[in-house]
Design a protein around this motif. Sequence first.
Motif, PDB file in Angstrom:
ATOM      1  N   SER A 108     -30.108   2.597   0.274  1.00 34.57           N
ATOM      2  CA  SER A 108     -29.746   2.652   1.837  1.00 34.57           C
ATOM      3  C   SER A 108     -28.842   1.933   2.238  1.00 34.57           C
ATOM      4  O   SER A 108     -28.531   0.754   1.558  1.00 34.57           O
ATOM      5  N   ASP A 109     -28.193   2.185   3.312  1.00 32.81           N
ATOM      6  CA  ASP A 109     -27.353   1.344   4.167  1.00 32.81           C
ATOM      7  C   ASP A 109     -27.788   0.332   5.019  1.00 32.81           C
ATOM      8  O   ASP A 109     -27.213  -0.425   5.459  1.00 32.81           O
ATOM      9  N   TYR A 110     -29.206   0.610   5.095  1.00 29.07           N
ATOM     10  CA  TYR A 110     -29.764   0.092   6.322  1.00 29.07           C
ATOM     11  C   TYR A 110     -30.867  -0.967   5.839  1.00 29.07           C
ATOM     12  O   TYR A 110     -31.927  -0.687   5.384  1.00 29.07           O
ATOM     13  N   TRP A 111     -30.186  -2.350   6.101  1.00 34.22           N
ATOM     14  CA  TRP A 111     -30.962  -3.596   5.556  1.00 34.22           C
ATOM     15  C   TRP A 111     -31.033  -4.531   6.796  1.00 34.22           C
ATOM     16  O   TRP A 111     -30.113  -4.484   7.453  1.00 34.22           O
ATOM     17  N   GLY A 112     -32.109  -5.361   6.544  1.00 34.95           N
ATOM     18  CA  GLY A 112     -32.246  -6.428   7.643  1.00 34.95           C
ATOM     19  C   GLY A 112     -31.262  -7.717   7.122  1.00 34.95           C
ATOM     20  O   GLY A 112     -30.928  -7.697   5.800  1.00 34.95           O
ATOM     21  N   GLN A 113     -31.387  -8.649   7.748  1.00 40.42           N
ATOM     22  CA  GLN A 113     -30.539  -9.910   7.325  1.00 40.42           C
ATOM     23  C   GLN A 113     -31.575 -10.765   6.274  1.00 40.42           C
ATOM     24  O   GLN A 113     -31.156 -11.569   5.755  1.00 40.42           O
ATOM     25  N   GLY A 114     -32.719 -10.362   6.265  1.00 40.37           N
ATOM     26  CA  GLY A 114     -33.892 -11.382   5.251  1.00 40.37           C
ATOM     27  C   GLY A 114     -34.590 -12.413   6.108  1.00 40.37           C
ATOM     28  O   GLY A 114     -34.158 -13.069   7.075  1.00 40.37           O
ATOM     29  N   THR A 115     -35.717 -12.689   5.670  1.00 39.26           N
ATOM     30  CA  THR A 115     -36.666 -13.789   6.090  1.00 39.26           C
ATOM     31  C   THR A 115     -36.974 -14.508   4.711  1.00 39.26           C
ATOM     32  O   THR A 115     -37.542 -14.057   3.932  1.00 39.26           O
ATOM     33  N   GLN A 116     -36.830 -15.752   4.935  1.00 39.98           N
ATOM     34  CA  GLN A 116     -37.153 -16.597   3.468  1.00 39.98           C
ATOM     35  C   GLN A 116     -38.700 -17.034   3.647  1.00 39.98           C
ATOM     36  O   GLN A 116     -39.421 -17.228   4.808  1.00 39.98           O
ATOM     37  N   VAL A 117     -39.377 -16.715   2.432  1.00 43.13           N
ATOM     38  CA  VAL A 117     -40.765 -17.056   2.225  1.00 43.13           C
ATOM     39  C   VAL A 117     -40.631 -17.882   1.058  1.00 43.13           C
ATOM     40  O   VAL A 117     -40.146 -17.711  -0.211  1.00 43.13           O
ATOM     41  N   THR A 118     -41.424 -19.143   1.571  1.00 40.95           N
ATOM     42  CA  THR A 118     -41.468 -20.438   0.328  1.00 40.95           C
ATOM     43  C   THR A 118     -43.231 -20.489   0.275  1.00 40.95           C
ATOM     44  O   THR A 118     -43.805 -20.770   1.144  1.00 40.95           O
ATOM     45  N   VAL A 119     -43.520 -20.357  -0.931  1.00 36.37           N
ATOM     46  CA  VAL A 119     -44.942 -20.645  -1.264  1.00 36.37           C
ATOM     47  C   VAL A 119     -45.116 -21.923  -2.171  1.00 36.37           C
ATOM     48  O   VAL A 119     -44.506 -21.814  -3.230  1.00 36.37           O
ATOM     49  N   SER A 120     -45.799 -22.918  -1.558  1.00 30.24           N
ATOM     50  CA  SER A 120     -45.767 -24.094  -2.495  1.00 30.24           C
ATOM     51  C   SER A 120     -47.082 -24.147  -3.149  1.00 30.24           C
ATOM     52  O   SER A 120     -47.920 -23.623  -2.926  1.00 30.24           O
ATOM     53  N   SER A 121     -46.755 -24.845  -4.427  1.00 26.41           N
ATOM     54  CA  SER A 121     -47.955 -25.034  -5.446  1.00 26.41           C
ATOM     55  C   SER A 121     -49.083 -26.273  -5.047  1.00 26.41           C
ATOM     56  O   SER A 121     -48.569 -26.865  -4.162  1.00 26.41           O
TER      57      SER A 121
END
Length: 121
Positions: A108-121
């Motif tokens: 698709s042409d329809y995308w958001g800008q993204g959001t960062q998810v960081t999972v620490s160990s």
Amino acid sequence: QVQLVESGGGLVQAGGSLRLSCAASGRTFSNYAMGWFRQAPGKERDFVAAISRSGGTTTYGDLVKGRFTISRDNAKNTVSLQMNSLKPEDTAVYYCAAGRFIASIGSSDYWGQGTQVTVSS
């Protein structure tokens, strides 16, 4: 045109939970299947989850099945991704996307800008 804005990303410890949201505006939200994808640094974009226009059908990538849940609220023009039992390998930028059908979301042409998810160990 459909405009998509993600929110809810952040830093969480392994085993924790996060809930991502995607707010849509523009055309009629219920006319679009919605999906979540993710991309880690140096890796290709991966499919995470998708939901049909009515919400009656959902599908998940193998790596998140049983841990993530996608849902939508057509009255509020939002789609959400509940992420439980997070692992460090879930670290990525998460993108919301819209398409006429589940199968067409990825192209698709329809995308958001993204959001960062960081999972620490």
